[in-house]
Design a protein around this motif. Structure first.
Motif, mmCIF file in Angstrom:
data_model
loop_
_atom_site.group_PDB
_atom_site.id
_atom_site.type_symbol
_atom_site.label_atom_id
_atom_site.label_comp_id
_atom_site.label_asym_id
_atom_site.label_seq_id
_atom_site.Cartn_x
_atom_site.Cartn_y
_atom_site.Cartn_z
ATOM 1 N N THR A 15 0.841 -1.182 0.000
ATOM 2 C CA THR A 15 0.000 0.000 0.000
ATOM 3 C C THR A 15 0.884 1.243 0.000
ATOM 4 O O THR A 15 1.716 1.396 0.897
ATOM 5 N N PRO A 16 0.714 2.138 -0.983
ATOM 6 C CA PRO A 16 1.526 3.362 -1.005
ATOM 7 C C PRO A 16 1.309 4.184 0.270
ATOM 8 O O PRO A 16 0.184 4.331 0.745
ATOM 9 N N GLY A 17 2.389 4.687 0.818
ATOM 10 C CA GLY A 17 2.313 5.509 2.012
ATOM 11 C C GLY A 17 2.280 4.744 3.320
ATOM 12 O O GLY A 17 2.285 5.336 4.395
ATOM 13 N N MET A 18 2.265 3.434 3.255
ATOM 14 C CA MET A 18 2.229 2.600 4.460
ATOM 15 C C MET A 18 3.660 2.223 4.836
ATOM 16 O O MET A 18 4.436 1.826 3.986
ATOM 17 N N HIS A 26 0.871 -3.066 14.040
ATOM 18 C CA HIS A 26 -0.507 -3.546 13.931
ATOM 19 C C HIS A 26 -0.550 -5.075 13.923
ATOM 20 O O HIS A 26 -1.407 -5.679 14.567
ATOM 21 N N ALA A 27 0.391 -5.694 13.222
ATOM 22 C CA ALA A 27 0.444 -7.164 13.165
ATOM 23 C C ALA A 27 0.686 -7.740 14.552
ATOM 24 O O ALA A 27 0.060 -8.729 14.938
ATOM 25 N N TYR A 28 1.585 -7.130 15.307
ATOM 26 C CA TYR A 28 1.888 -7.634 16.645
ATOM 27 C C TYR A 28 0.690 -7.463 17.583
ATOM 28 O O TYR A 28 0.484 -8.269 18.479
ATOM 29 N N GLN A 29 -0.119 -6.434 17.349
ATOM 30 C CA GLN A 29 -1.334 -6.274 18.154
ATOM 31 C C GLN A 29 -2.391 -7.301 17.752
ATOM 32 O O GLN A 29 -3.063 -7.879 18.600
ATOM 33 N N LEU A 30 -2.535 -7.538 16.453
ATOM 34 C CA LEU A 30 -3.539 -8.487 15.965
ATOM 35 C C LEU A 30 -3.224 -9.929 16.342
ATOM 36 O O LEU A 30 -4.120 -10.696 16.683
ATOM 37 N N PHE A 31 -1.960 -10.299 16.237
ATOM 38 C CA PHE A 31 -1.570 -11.693 16.405
ATOM 39 C C PHE A 31 -0.801 -11.925 17.700
ATOM 40 O O PHE A 31 0.065 -12.794 17.769
ATOM 41 N N ARG A 32 -1.114 -11.182 18.720
ATOM 42 C CA ARG A 32 -0.421 -11.284 20.006
ATOM 43 C C ARG A 32 -0.398 -12.714 20.541
ATOM 44 O O ARG A 32 0.639 -13.207 20.967
ATOM 45 N N VAL A 46 0.126 -9.812 5.315
ATOM 46 C CA VAL A 46 -0.801 -9.218 4.354
ATOM 47 C C VAL A 46 -2.126 -8.884 5.030
ATOM 48 O O VAL A 46 -2.683 -7.795 4.836
ATOM 49 N N LEU A 47 -2.634 -9.792 5.845
ATOM 50 C CA LEU A 47 -3.892 -9.533 6.554
ATOM 51 C C LEU A 47 -3.754 -8.338 7.502
ATOM 52 O O LEU A 47 -4.667 -7.513 7.597
ATOM 53 N N ALA A 48 -2.627 -8.229 8.170
ATOM 54 C CA ALA A 48 -2.408 -7.118 9.090
ATOM 55 C C ALA A 48 -2.382 -5.792 8.330
ATOM 56 O O ALA A 48 -2.969 -4.801 8.774
ATOM 57 N N GLU A 49 -1.717 -5.777 7.187
ATOM 58 C CA GLU A 49 -1.659 -4.538 6.403
ATOM 59 C C GLU A 49 -3.041 -4.144 5.886
ATOM 60 O O GLU A 49 -3.437 -2.983 5.973
ATOM 61 N N LYS A 50 -3.790 -5.112 5.365
ATOM 62 C CA LYS A 50 -5.135 -4.822 4.873
ATOM 63 C C LYS A 50 -6.033 -4.310 5.998
ATOM 64 O O LYS A 50 -6.806 -3.369 5.813
ATOM 65 N N ASP A 51 -5.922 -4.916 7.176
ATOM 66 C CA ASP A 51 -6.732 -4.492 8.313
ATOM 67 C C ASP A 51 -6.348 -3.079 8.746
ATOM 68 O O ASP A 51 -7.218 -2.266 9.061
ATOM 69 N N LEU A 52 -5.066 -2.781 8.750
ATOM 70 C CA LEU A 52 -4.603 -1.450 9.124
ATOM 71 C C LEU A 52 -5.115 -0.408 8.145
ATOM 72 O O LEU A 52 -5.589 0.668 8.550
ATOM 73 N N VAL A 53 -5.075 -0.695 6.856
ATOM 74 C CA VAL A 53 -5.573 0.236 5.831
ATOM 75 C C VAL A 53 -7.064 0.474 6.043
ATOM 76 O O VAL A 53 -7.531 1.617 6.016
#
Length: 61
Positions: A15-18, A26-32, A46-53
């Motif tokens: 994702t541009p700008g990410m 965000h990934a570490y928070q999601l998959f703690r 990939v799932l973490a990036e999509k969720d963050l966007v």
């Protein structure tokens, strides 16, 4: 039997700008709970990036 997945280094965000740091946090928070037993896979990154966007887009609306 459970198939073993290999550890993947964090890929560059698509994702541009990410930033990698934002996606990593965000990934570490999601998959703690998962991180205690196994590393993150490419799919997890990939799932973490999509969720963050999606989260950022929802906050801007």
């Amino acid at each position: 039997m459970k198939e073993k997945t290999s550890q993947v280094e964090q890929p560059e965000p698509f994702t541009p700008g990410m930033s990698k740091a934002a996606v990593r946090q965000h990934a570490y928070q999601l998959f703690r709970d998962k991180l205690a037993n196994e590393p993150l896979t490419l799919e997890d990154w990939v799932l973490a990036e999509k969720d963050l966007v999606r989260t950022q887009e929802a906050e801007q609306s």
